[in-house]
Design an enzyme around this catalytic site. Sequence first.
Site: not given
Ligand code: ARG
Length: 476
Positions: A112, A157-158, A279, A285, A287, A292, A319, A324, A327
Amino acid sequence: MGSRKPWGGRFSEATDPTVERFSASVHFDRALALHDLRGSVAHARMLGESGVIPGEDAEALVRGLEAIRAEVEAGSFVFDPGLEDVHMNVEARLRERIGAVAGKLHTGRSRNDQVATDLALYLRDAARAARRGLLGLEGVLVERAREHLGTVLPGYTHLQRAQPVRLAHHWLAFVEMLARDRGRFADLEARLAAAPLGAGALAGSTLPLDRHHTARALGFEAPSVNSMDAVAARDGALEWLAAAAIAMVHLSRLAEELVLWSSAEFGFVELADAYSTGSSLMPQKKNPDVPELVRGKSGRAIGNLVTLLTVVKGLPLTYNRDLQEDKEPIFDSATTLRDCLEVTAGAVATLRVNERRMAEAASDPMLLATDLAEALVRENVPFREAHEAVGRVVGDCVAKDLDLRELSLEDLRAFHPAFPAPASELLDLERSLEARDLPGGTARRRVAEALEAAEARARAAQAELDAQGPGGGDAS
Ligand code: ARG
């Protein structure tokens, strides 16, 4: 399988394979490997120096971790999905390399506080990478603005033609937005200065860990003040995602203009072949797929912010495994922002400006109607009354298909007796631009001043980033 788990002692049954697959994160959190190794090296050194483990064990840990770092850097480290996450992959490899002493690395540490530390290190690097990317695009826009101090187009504007502006002024507007984006990343870096390491699972440790030691070694200002906050909070990540989303929205607005401006209807710019696509069906074309896609990808950056806000919103302290889910949004926004900054800089650097088309659009005398009203104001006519009179002048011209500039003094005075001169004398494009000579205005010297200021600001920011160095991980 069960015996490979760090919690194996408490368990008599192996994890269900579906659960293994469901809960594994190594396929994405491997992006944290170098940050994780930095954190572990600092932790191992601290354990040795504070006498929690013997010095030679600490040295063995550090040597093993350094060797693993070389494997990760060389791309030869093999991540095993059966080992759940990056942390357990590194520890298992350490055991393979240095044997049972590897089991001392996790002394006084929980995944953690470990993952919170990794993430803070990653976000700091990613904030710097974002600042560098933003600065790169600012540089390109400033350069192109300098080329186009004398190029005039309508400001809108607009999406209706409003008043003439210099193209330099228009692009410098984006430079201001990007510079504030850079400021946001710099500001949030300052709030990533507290080291979670030593917070343990949530309540610290009974062992005499030196939290100042690891904090210093990893470039944090100090250990986090509260061990529960350290493992539970993700506002640093949220702030990063918010800054990325705002920057992406700015890129999206710039992209939208490139799309519009490269259409036949505007014809203001032509994107280089290298930044356009064709295209598969229509041979004529060209593009604007690059802008975009930038515009489209801003949706991901906004979504990533909303994802994490939603994940964190209902969580009790401290925690929870929900975290998790922090990420992938972060990694995705980091890559998206990096790539979008890069291709936008390339597209702007290589596009061709059609000055003639811009000038034609800006030559519409109606764009100077405000100046006509302000001419009356100078004769002491209240602005509302002047606006109303010029409104009638404009309406009459439109109805009779007349050019505003051709109205004589007599014609004008039919609408208001205070008009001081014929329209031809009151309405001149260059004079109109130059008359806007307030700070932040379109007069040439004001725009030139703004260019100088933007260049000086970019130079100072570049020097600051160079002094900070690249960071120690590989955050995009
Ligand atoms: N893979 C976990 C995360 O990204 C790591 C921490 C896990 N901790 C636990 N008490 N299971 O959060």
